[in-house]
Motif scaffolding. Sequence first.
Motif, PDB file in Angstrom:
ATOM      1  N   ARG A  29     -12.559  15.051 -33.992  1.00 56.96           N
ATOM      2  CA  ARG A  29     -13.539  14.439 -34.874  1.00 56.96           C
ATOM      3  C   ARG A  29     -13.428  14.896 -36.316  1.00 56.96           C
ATOM      4  NH1 ARG A  29     -19.117  17.476 -33.389  1.00 56.96           N
ATOM      5  NH2 ARG A  29     -19.961  16.149 -34.994  1.00 56.96           N
ATOM      6  N   GLU A  44     -14.973  17.170 -30.603  1.00 50.95           N
ATOM      7  CA  GLU A  44     -13.951  18.029 -31.192  1.00 50.95           C
ATOM      8  C   GLU A  44     -12.641  17.900 -30.422  1.00 50.95           C
ATOM      9  OE1 GLU A  44     -15.443  21.975 -31.708  1.00 50.95           O
ATOM     10  OE2 GLU A  44     -17.153  21.271 -32.853  1.00 50.95           O
ATOM     11  N   GLU A  45     -12.725  17.591 -29.136  1.00 46.43           N
ATOM     12  CA  GLU A  45     -11.518  17.384 -28.336  1.00 46.43           C
ATOM     13  C   GLU A  45     -10.716  16.225 -28.920  1.00 46.43           C
ATOM     14  OE1 GLU A  45     -14.596  17.601 -27.170  1.00 46.43           O
ATOM     15  OE2 GLU A  45     -14.635  19.126 -25.598  1.00 46.43           O
ATOM     16  N   ARG A 191     -29.881  27.975 -48.690  1.00 43.48           N
ATOM     17  CA  ARG A 191     -30.623  27.445 -47.535  1.00 43.48           C
ATOM     18  C   ARG A 191     -31.661  26.422 -47.942  1.00 43.48           C
ATOM     19  NH1 ARG A 191     -31.190  32.782 -43.559  1.00 43.48           N
ATOM     20  NH2 ARG A 191     -28.935  33.109 -43.452  1.00 43.48           N
ATOM     21  N   ASP A 194     -29.677  23.283 -48.618  1.00 46.22           N
ATOM     22  CA  ASP A 194     -29.185  22.676 -47.380  1.00 46.22           C
ATOM     23  C   ASP A 194     -30.314  22.007 -46.588  1.00 46.22           C
ATOM     24  OD1 ASP A 194     -26.584  23.308 -47.921  1.00 46.22           O
ATOM     25  OD2 ASP A 194     -26.478  25.024 -46.575  1.00 46.22           O
ATOM     26  N   ALA A 195     -31.497  22.624 -46.592  1.00 45.21           N
ATOM     27  CA  ALA A 195     -32.628  22.010 -45.890  1.00 45.21           C
ATOM     28  C   ALA A 195     -32.980  20.664 -46.531  1.00 45.21           C
ATOM     29  CB  ALA A 195     -33.829  22.950 -45.894  1.00 45.21           C
ATOM     30  N   THR A 203     -25.395  16.064 -43.845  1.00 46.96           N
ATOM     31  CA  THR A 203     -25.092  17.369 -43.282  1.00 46.96           C
ATOM     32  C   THR A 203     -24.363  18.199 -44.328  1.00 46.96           C
ATOM     33  OG1 THR A 203     -23.873  18.519 -41.547  1.00 46.96           O
ATOM     34  CG2 THR A 203     -23.122  16.338 -42.093  1.00 46.96           C
ATOM     35  N   PRO A 204     -24.783  19.469 -44.503  1.00 49.29           N
ATOM     36  CA  PRO A 204     -24.202  20.280 -45.575  1.00 49.29           C
ATOM     37  C   PRO A 204     -22.772  20.722 -45.274  1.00 49.29           C
ATOM     38  CG  PRO A 204     -26.099  21.409 -44.533  1.00 49.29           C
ATOM     39  CD  PRO A 204     -25.915  20.116 -43.816  1.00 49.29           C
ATOM     40  N   ARG A 205     -22.424  20.823 -43.948  1.00 44.93           N
ATOM     41  CA  ARG A 205     -21.041  21.099 -43.556  1.00 44.93           C
ATOM     42  C   ARG A 205     -20.435  22.364 -44.130  1.00 44.93           C
ATOM     43  NH1 ARG A 205     -16.143  17.241 -42.982  1.00 44.93           N
ATOM     44  NH2 ARG A 205     -16.478  16.887 -40.804  1.00 44.93           N
TER      45      ARG A 205
ATOM     46  N   ARG B  35      -9.122  29.111 -37.605  1.00 48.86           N
ATOM     47  CA  ARG B  35     -10.331  29.841 -37.980  1.00 48.86           C
ATOM     48  C   ARG B  35     -10.396  31.167 -37.227  1.00 48.86           C
ATOM     49  NH1 ARG B  35     -15.565  28.443 -40.318  1.00 48.86           N
ATOM     50  NH2 ARG B  35     -16.673  30.417 -40.431  1.00 48.86           N
ATOM     51  N   VAL B 198     -30.798  25.021 -40.522  1.00 46.93           N
ATOM     52  CA  VAL B 198     -30.284  25.402 -41.834  1.00 46.93           C
ATOM     53  C   VAL B 198     -31.070  26.577 -42.406  1.00 46.93           C
ATOM     54  CG1 VAL B 198     -30.304  24.550 -44.200  1.00 46.93           C
ATOM     55  CG2 VAL B 198     -29.199  23.217 -42.397  1.00 46.93           C
ATOM     56  N   GLU B 200     -32.183  28.919 -40.873  1.00 49.30           N
ATOM     57  CA  GLU B 200     -31.696  30.131 -40.191  1.00 49.30           C
ATOM     58  C   GLU B 200     -30.267  30.470 -40.590  1.00 49.30           C
ATOM     59  OE1 GLU B 200     -33.564  32.102 -38.026  1.00 49.30           O
ATOM     60  OE2 GLU B 200     -35.183  30.849 -38.797  1.00 49.30           O
ATOM     61  N   GLY B 201     -29.719  29.735 -41.550  1.00 47.70           N
ATOM     62  CA  GLY B 201     -28.369  30.046 -42.017  1.00 47.70           C
ATOM     63  C   GLY B 201     -27.268  29.414 -41.186  1.00 47.70           C
ATOM     64  N   THR B 203     -25.337  25.787 -39.584  1.00 45.60           N
ATOM     65  CA  THR B 203     -25.093  24.421 -40.016  1.00 45.60           C
ATOM     66  C   THR B 203     -25.092  23.500 -38.796  1.00 45.60           C
ATOM     67  OG1 THR B 203     -23.490  22.945 -41.074  1.00 45.60           O
ATOM     68  CG2 THR B 203     -22.626  24.942 -40.151  1.00 45.60           C
ATOM     69  N   PRO B 204     -25.810  22.362 -38.883  1.00 50.14           N
ATOM     70  CA  PRO B 204     -25.965  21.501 -37.704  1.00 50.14           C
ATOM     71  C   PRO B 204     -24.678  20.765 -37.347  1.00 50.14           C
ATOM     72  CG  PRO B 204     -27.377  20.753 -39.544  1.00 50.14           C
ATOM     73  CD  PRO B 204     -26.611  21.948 -40.039  1.00 50.14           C
ATOM     74  N   ARG B 205     -23.807  20.508 -38.386  1.00 45.43           N
ATOM     75  CA  ARG B 205     -22.477  19.937 -38.117  1.00 45.43           C
ATOM     76  C   ARG B 205     -22.482  18.620 -37.396  1.00 45.43           C
ATOM     77  NH1 ARG B 205     -17.180  22.639 -36.270  1.00 45.43           N
ATOM     78  NH2 ARG B 205     -16.425  22.995 -38.337  1.00 45.43           N
ATOM     79  N   GLU B 206     -23.446  17.772 -37.583  1.00 42.02           N
ATOM     80  CA  GLU B 206     -23.504  16.472 -36.884  1.00 42.02           C
ATOM     81  C   GLU B 206     -23.502  16.647 -35.372  1.00 42.02           C
ATOM     82  OE1 GLU B 206     -21.075  13.306 -39.159  1.00 42.02           O
ATOM     83  OE2 GLU B 206     -20.078  15.140 -39.744  1.00 42.02           O
ATOM     84  N   ASN B 207     -23.902  17.829 -34.892  1.00 37.50           N
ATOM     85  CA  ASN B 207     -23.891  18.084 -33.451  1.00 37.50           C
ATOM     86  C   ASN B 207     -25.233  17.835 -32.781  1.00 37.50           C
ATOM     87  OD1 ASN B 207     -21.247  18.907 -33.471  1.00 37.50           O
ATOM     88  ND2 ASN B 207     -21.698  21.090 -33.497  1.00 37.50           N
ATOM     89  N   ARG B 240     -23.541  25.732 -35.825  1.00 38.16           N
ATOM     90  CA  ARG B 240     -22.477  26.694 -36.066  1.00 38.16           C
ATOM     91  C   ARG B 240     -23.033  27.771 -36.989  1.00 38.16           C
ATOM     92  NH1 ARG B 240     -16.104  25.754 -37.891  1.00 38.16           N
ATOM     93  NH2 ARG B 240     -15.368  26.930 -36.101  1.00 38.16           N
ATOM     94  N   HIS B 246     -20.627  29.138 -32.329  1.00 41.34           N
ATOM     95  CA  HIS B 246     -21.627  28.106 -32.045  1.00 41.34           C
ATOM     96  C   HIS B 246     -22.741  28.593 -31.129  1.00 41.34           C
ATOM     97  CE1 HIS B 246     -18.334  25.606 -33.490  1.00 41.34           C
ATOM     98  NE2 HIS B 246     -19.207  24.646 -33.686  1.00 41.34           N
ATOM     99  N   ARG B 323     -17.051  24.449 -30.426  1.00 38.08           N
ATOM    100  CA  ARG B 323     -18.294  24.103 -29.748  1.00 38.08           C
ATOM    101  C   ARG B 323     -18.071  24.012 -28.239  1.00 38.08           C
ATOM    102  NH1 ARG B 323     -21.005  18.184 -30.369  1.00 38.08           N
ATOM    103  NH2 ARG B 323     -22.856  18.567 -29.100  1.00 38.08           N
ATOM    104  N   ARG B 324     -16.933  23.484 -27.850  1.00 36.94           N
ATOM    105  CA  ARG B 324     -16.546  23.454 -26.444  1.00 36.94           C
ATOM    106  C   ARG B 324     -15.136  23.975 -26.335  1.00 36.94           C
ATOM    107  NH1 ARG B 324     -18.904  17.681 -24.174  1.00 36.94           N
ATOM    108  NH2 ARG B 324     -20.943  17.955 -25.121  1.00 36.94           N
TER     109      ARG B 324
END
Lengths: 382, 382
Positions: A29, A44-45, A191, A194-195, A203-205, B35, B198, B200-201, B203-207, B240, B246, B323-324
């Motif tokens: 992705r 992600e796969e 933060r 990003d919020a 998404t801040p990514r 990474r 966010v 909490e520091g 990133t949601p990453r579109e997940n 993440r 994650h 993530r997986r």
Amino acid sequence: MVAPETTFAFLYDELEARDATGFVHVGGRFDDTLRYLTRFSGPEERYAFVFVGGDAVLCAPSGFERQAKREFAGDYVYTPDDLRADTPGGRAVEVLEAYDADGTLLVPQAVPHDAAVRLERAGFALESTDVVARERVVKDPEEIEALRKAQAAAAAGMRRAETVLAAADARGDGDALRFEGERLTTTSLRREVDAALVQEGATPRENTVVAAGGACTDRHFRGDVPVRSGETVVVDVSPRGPHGYHGALTRTFVVDSEGGWERRAFLAVESAQQAGLDELAGGADASLVHEETAAEIGAYGFPAGYGDTGFTHGAGYGVGVSRRENPRLPSDARLEPGTVLAVEPGVYDPAEGGVRLGDLVVVTDEGFEYLREYPREFTPRA
Amino acid sequence: MVAPETTFAFLYDELEARDATGFVHVGGRFDDTLRYLTRFSGPEERYAFVFVGGDAVLCAPSGFERQAKREFAGDYVYTPDDLRADTPGGRAVEVLEAYDADGTLLVPQAVPHDAAVRLERAGFALESTDVVARERVVKDPEEIEALRKAQAAAAAGMRRAETVLAAADARGDGDALRFEGERLTTTSLRREVDAALVQEGATPRENTVVAAGGACTDRHFRGDVPVRSGETVVVDVSPRGPHGYHGALTRTFVVDSEGGWERRAFLAVESAQQAGLDELAGGADASLVHEETAAEIGAYGFPAGYGDTGFTHGAGYGVGVSRRENPRLPSDARLEPGTVLAVEPGVYDPAEGGVRLGDLVVVTDEGFEYLREYPREFTPRA
């Protein structure tokens, strides 16, 4: 808004021109080439995309059939029932064989090696193509709209940064700023930004950069240092919107500035950004945009080069499904109308701080248009 | 907390065992193998990692030298001064030549084809290795701590979802819920969750998945539908954390349930998750964990298979920089202590909705430990 779609005529033309039977790419992705081709936000796969016989086919991974059918811009989603764990390259071969394809396949340069080997073993000859990267340069109206939406989120994030900085004060803690009773740091400000991006559906990514003082010389600063009055604060926001397109907005603020270096640097960068923007038009030379930007920074007495001090980077880059894509400023590209660019010069000095200003614009026949205007204030507004 | 570090002894051992001269990988910031090897959060543009002569070398892209030096876990950051735009594969060849390397190189299967070809043209023989994926399965204490931190962010996001759902009501709008005067939808609830992540520091990453009613049957739902009372609401959070690891936390809530299908499904999934967790221990069979989970769901009268209805997926998967990742449940793996798993069964019915519960745990010699406990409530708490 209408979601951006991909039409595959350019692939068809490329196959014709190169006498090839199909196009294949494999990735997960986070592969932006695949995202552009499929509009599938995927797992992600890794999975495969095949263009053959005039059809665009997505080999969706198991468990993602629904999502693939909802999102895929092409003709068929191929999700075999059997659970044998074939590789994405193997899935692509199955599709190609169903179309009785043989001969030459075109692949992007970065196609995974194991997929390339699998295709070669199935009897295909591989040739690389950059046709997708070329196709992505000029944006259609739906893509511009998606970029505009991402830039609206960027503006909301920037507005939040300004509001926090304007409300922060240094009372009782030297020149370190406090906000709502807490010490303001680059992390706490990031933060907040990003919020705000997330609230706008972006998404801040891990892209948001908030730097202060000497840390501003690192364009990609993600660390935690106090935010102090009198120091430059660079806020650089590149959210990804729901359709996968990016925003790009950079501002630099100083709380309670006493003038001096940061004021001069701000004026230089503001003027340089304008000089770069003034060069934009259909047919313009991407290198000239950079050179005019650099010349203006030089006119203010700052060095332009690739060291540690002065204007240490290029004037900008293309923005789309990738945060940074072609064309780069400088490069040997001629700008085409519909190209979306971040024009983003900066001036840095390890002993003083850094100033960078960046906006997202679309090149038009005669000039450019902002995807969203945002004020360039040196002192943050409440 | 201490940031996770990578020690390269496993690469050294693999090179010895396979009589190879070096290891090379090329990718961008979204390549999790890179990474893990580099701890470099990097740009989207591709860069190279080389392990040769006992040294780990990062070929950082231009403009990222500072960030690379700050983050890289290895020995040298190589950022040539010259601006000629060599490819990452070309940079890797420069490093290998500086070490007088020749013979066989090990590469991950997914190394980009152009980089592989470049290395082969420089005279190296390539062989693929999955040593990095194998090394990543068992987490060290710093990695566990990073996962715990990501899971703490996931818990904060889930808490926000519960609070919003508990405060929402259906007065005056049939059974559609309203929150703070606005109609509550899967999109608005997802944004609330993401904002909490966010803060909490993380990133949601579109997940983040928020689904309601029939949409719950799509495990990866990202669309916008109203959230209604009496319907299942699945909240699936995989943020993440700042070190790239994650979290994974899934809960299902029903506002003003009248019992029936969703209550039965909840009890089945709760019991099935426990049955799966009870199988965990060093040496346990990953397939057996899945089978026990499925059997428990079957005992409640729901089908377990891979169709549209019942328990339609595996019981879980490894979680880390990806993530997986490995091991999957089911698979032929034997679980090792230190493996971190999301155990996440679910039951679905297109006519009714879906229920999924997932937690992140670390396998121990004798059983497992939660990385963070979070209540399993059917009715959201205020």
